[in-house]
Structure formats: C-alpha cells, structure tokens
Design a protein around this motif. Sequence first.
Motif, short mmCIF file in Angstrom:
data_model
loop_
_atom_site.label_atom_id
_atom_site.label_comp_id
_atom_site.label_asym_id
_atom_site.label_seq_id
_atom_site.Cartn_x
_atom_site.Cartn_y
_atom_site.Cartn_z
N GLU A 188 108.74 89.27 74.08
CA GLU A 188 108.02 90.52 73.84
C GLU A 188 107.77 91.21 75.17
O GLU A 188 107.84 90.60 76.25
CB GLU A 188 106.71 90.25 73.10
CG GLU A 188 105.76 89.34 73.83
CD GLU A 188 104.57 88.95 72.96
OE1 GLU A 188 103.44 89.05 73.47
OE2 GLU A 188 104.76 88.54 71.80
N GLU A 189 107.46 92.52 75.11
CA GLU A 189 107.36 93.34 76.31
C GLU A 189 106.40 92.77 77.35
O GLU A 189 106.70 92.76 78.55
CB GLU A 189 106.92 94.76 75.95
CG GLU A 189 107.93 95.56 75.14
CD GLU A 189 107.68 95.47 73.65
OE1 GLU A 189 107.37 94.35 73.17
OE2 GLU A 189 107.77 96.50 72.96
N SER A 190 105.26 92.26 76.93
CA SER A 190 104.23 91.81 77.86
C SER A 190 104.62 90.55 78.63
O SER A 190 103.98 90.19 79.62
CB SER A 190 102.92 91.55 77.11
OG SER A 190 103.09 90.51 76.15
N GLN A 191 105.69 89.86 78.18
CA GLN A 191 106.07 88.61 78.83
C GLN A 191 107.42 88.71 79.55
O GLN A 191 107.96 87.71 80.02
CB GLN A 191 106.13 87.49 77.78
CG GLN A 191 104.76 87.21 77.16
CD GLN A 191 104.83 86.18 76.04
OE1 GLN A 191 105.85 86.03 75.38
NE2 GLN A 191 103.72 85.49 75.81
N ALA A 192 107.95 89.93 79.67
CA ALA A 192 109.25 90.12 80.31
C ALA A 192 109.24 89.72 81.78
O ALA A 192 110.25 89.24 82.31
CB ALA A 192 109.71 91.57 80.17
N ALA A 193 108.11 89.92 82.45
CA ALA A 193 108.03 89.62 83.89
C ALA A 193 107.67 88.17 84.15
O ALA A 193 108.02 87.61 85.19
CB ALA A 193 107.01 90.53 84.56
N THR A 194 106.98 87.55 83.20
CA THR A 194 106.45 86.20 83.45
C THR A 194 107.12 85.10 82.63
O THR A 194 107.11 83.94 83.04
CB THR A 194 104.94 86.17 83.12
OG1 THR A 194 104.76 86.53 81.73
CG2 THR A 194 104.18 87.16 83.99
N GLY A 195 107.70 85.45 81.48
CA GLY A 195 108.23 84.43 80.60
C GLY A 195 107.11 83.75 79.82
O GLY A 195 105.95 84.17 79.86
N ASN A 196 107.45 82.67 79.12
CA ASN A 196 106.46 81.94 78.34
C ASN A 196 106.93 80.50 78.17
O ASN A 196 107.92 80.08 78.80
CB ASN A 196 106.22 82.61 76.99
CG ASN A 196 107.51 82.80 76.18
OD1 ASN A 196 108.42 81.96 76.24
ND2 ASN A 196 107.61 83.89 75.44
N LYS A 197 106.24 79.74 77.33
CA LYS A 197 106.59 78.32 77.16
C LYS A 197 108.01 78.15 76.59
O LYS A 197 108.70 77.17 76.90
CB LYS A 197 105.58 77.63 76.25
CG LYS A 197 105.54 78.17 74.81
CD LYS A 197 104.51 77.44 73.96
CE LYS A 197 104.50 77.96 72.52
NZ LYS A 197 103.50 77.26 71.68
N TYR A 198 108.43 79.10 75.77
CA TYR A 198 109.76 79.01 75.19
C TYR A 198 110.84 79.22 76.26
O TYR A 198 111.84 78.50 76.31
CB TYR A 198 109.93 80.05 74.08
CG TYR A 198 108.98 79.89 72.91
CD1 TYR A 198 108.90 78.69 72.22
CD2 TYR A 198 108.18 80.95 72.49
CE1 TYR A 198 108.03 78.54 71.15
CE2 TYR A 198 107.31 80.82 71.42
CZ TYR A 198 107.24 79.62 70.75
OH TYR A 198 106.39 79.48 69.68
#
Length: 366
Positions: free
Chosen positions: A210-220
């Motif tokens: 999703e847009e808010s995680q494009a710079a940081t990524g996530n657990k997935y």
Amino acid sequence: MGFNCGIVGLPNVGKSTLFNALTATAAAEAANYPFCTIEPNTGRVGIPDERLEKIAAIAQSAKIIPTQLEFVDIAGLVRGASKGEGLGNQFLGHIRSTDAIVHVLRCFENDDITHVEGSVDPLRDLTTIETELLLADLESMERRVQSLEKKIKANDAEAKALLPILQKVLKALQAGQSAKSVPLANEEKPFFQQLQLLSSKSILYVCNVEESQAATGNKYTQAVADYAKKQGAQAVIISAAIEAEVASLESASEQQEYLQSLGLQETGLKQVIRAGYHLLNLLTFFTVGPKEARAWTVHQGAKAPQAAGVIHSDFEKGFICAETVAYEDYITYQGEQGAKNAGKLRQEGRDYAVKDGDIFHFRFNV
C-alpha cells in the motif's frame, strides 16, 4: 534489442495495475476478479538513462531514442494451473517465450480486494506459482525423454547425445528442484536454453504494498527479501497504486514532487529496470550523431561485432572495426572530436568485449 519480462502472479495481486502504470497505458483491464486478463498484453517502455540525454546535448542530436524494456502482462495463475485450472496451460505457454519472470506478490491488506487463497501470505503465493511452473516443466520433460528413448531404439545419434542432458534435468525436477539448479557443461547450455523451461528463468520478485509502506516495506516484504536472498534472486518494493498515480501526472517535476511527498526518490519502474538488467546480465552502449542519439542493449560479454549486429545484421556480417569512446571520456572532452584529440578514441577489433556506456561508430563493408 531490449529485454522481455513476463509479469506473473495470482489473481488480484496488482499485475495489471502495475502493467498499466509501467507502460502508461490502459491496455490491460484491472478488475477485482480472477482472469480479467485473458490474452497477454504487451507494452514497451523506454528505459530512462540520463547518460543518453547528456551525450545528445553535446552532439546536438535532433532525436533521442532510448533502448526499450518489454513487459508481457500474463493472466493470473492459480493452484492447478499446470493441469489446466483457470486456463492455466494457455497462460503457462505465454511465459515460455519471455526472457525472465517478474513475479508480483501481494504484500498489502485490503478487505475490499479478494484474495483467491483467503489471506495474505506472499511466501505461500510464490510457492504456489513456482510449484506450478515446476510441475509444467516436469510433464514436458517426461514427454521429451520418452520421445528420445524411442529414437535411440532407432539408433538416432542426436537423441543419444541429448538424452543424458534431459535425464539430468528430469532428475532434478522429480526431486522438486528447479531446472536452473541443474549444473551444466558449456556445450550443454545452448540446447538447455532451447528447452524454454519455465523453472529455468530468472525471477524478480515485486512486492506490491500500500502507498504508506512503499518507502519502508513491511513484514511481508522482509520475508520475500529473505527468501530471494537465499535463492540468489532479487526483490523490489513498489506500490502499484503509486505507479498508476505517477503515470497520470503530465510533467516530470509533478512526478518528482509527488514521489518526494511519499518519501520516495524514484519510481518503481526504475527499480524494476535496474533489477532486470542485473537479472539478465545486460549492458547499454550508445550511438550518437547530429540526427539521433540512441541507446542499445546487449548481454554482458558480447563482442563488438555482436553489438554491431544489434543495430543491423549487415554491420555484423561486414564488421571491420569499432571506433570507440568511453562515456566518461565523451563527457570530459565534450564529444568525439575532443576525445580523439585527447587520444581517447580507440579502434577495437572483433575480440573487443563491449563495456557499459561505450559509444560506438562501426566500420563495416558488405
């Protein structure tokens, strides 16, 4: 010459949205239901390279022509595709003709977008797809081996030479290993490449967030990155939604301003291009003059005549030499004449290995 990547993944992971954004077209319908893409859509995009702009400015070229990257949007695969589930055999056939696979993985939660497996788990999803590719290869190789064995009974010399190669590949597939894991002698590689095995292709994992995680990524995305590292593959993080928004903005300044507002320095397209080049061991060379400045692509290790052949087959057939200036020297000495005056213009022969950024003028005689 560009390179060709098939975009694959489960339904509803963002393949067609990504394709539309990357090619800045609406050629592929993006919809919230499986198999909305029935025929593979093909789109080409120019590969951004600031070096091309700089040499064109020095040469005052009338046109600038970048090398191209081709994407093929292949409809969503599902569990059982190798047995024909979800039109799987048809879709798997489209993948065989591509140079590499861009595997889009859903790495975002959204209750409004159906997931065919019922939950978000990119490692499960990639295992599903890669298992189907391997099973399709297994079935194909079993048929080929049986055919060769029949020919050997008829004393076919070519079949005798080829059978050991196929048996080696078949053994790996039966053990659940991909075709690209099979060690091959140099003389075996050309035939192996002709097999067009799905599990032999290089894979780039694209984590769609999703847009808010494009710079940081996530657990997935972290889980996918760890998996890719173990496999000797690459993974990039993009947001298909952001790519679609960037593609809709008219000016480069608007695009950059939008990206920076999200903490991003560049588009996902540039990430995919860089990763794709690395994946396929490609490099870029240039030709430049008053009429046009143009970028071309060859595989690393290509010799000067092969590079000439990318432009025109006659250039390779009648190759005499390549007048060559390194990109850095072209910039430093402000063009070919300046590089020549500084002793930086070289004449290279048939055995010259092309280097990234070389600027060529080919001499040939047909």
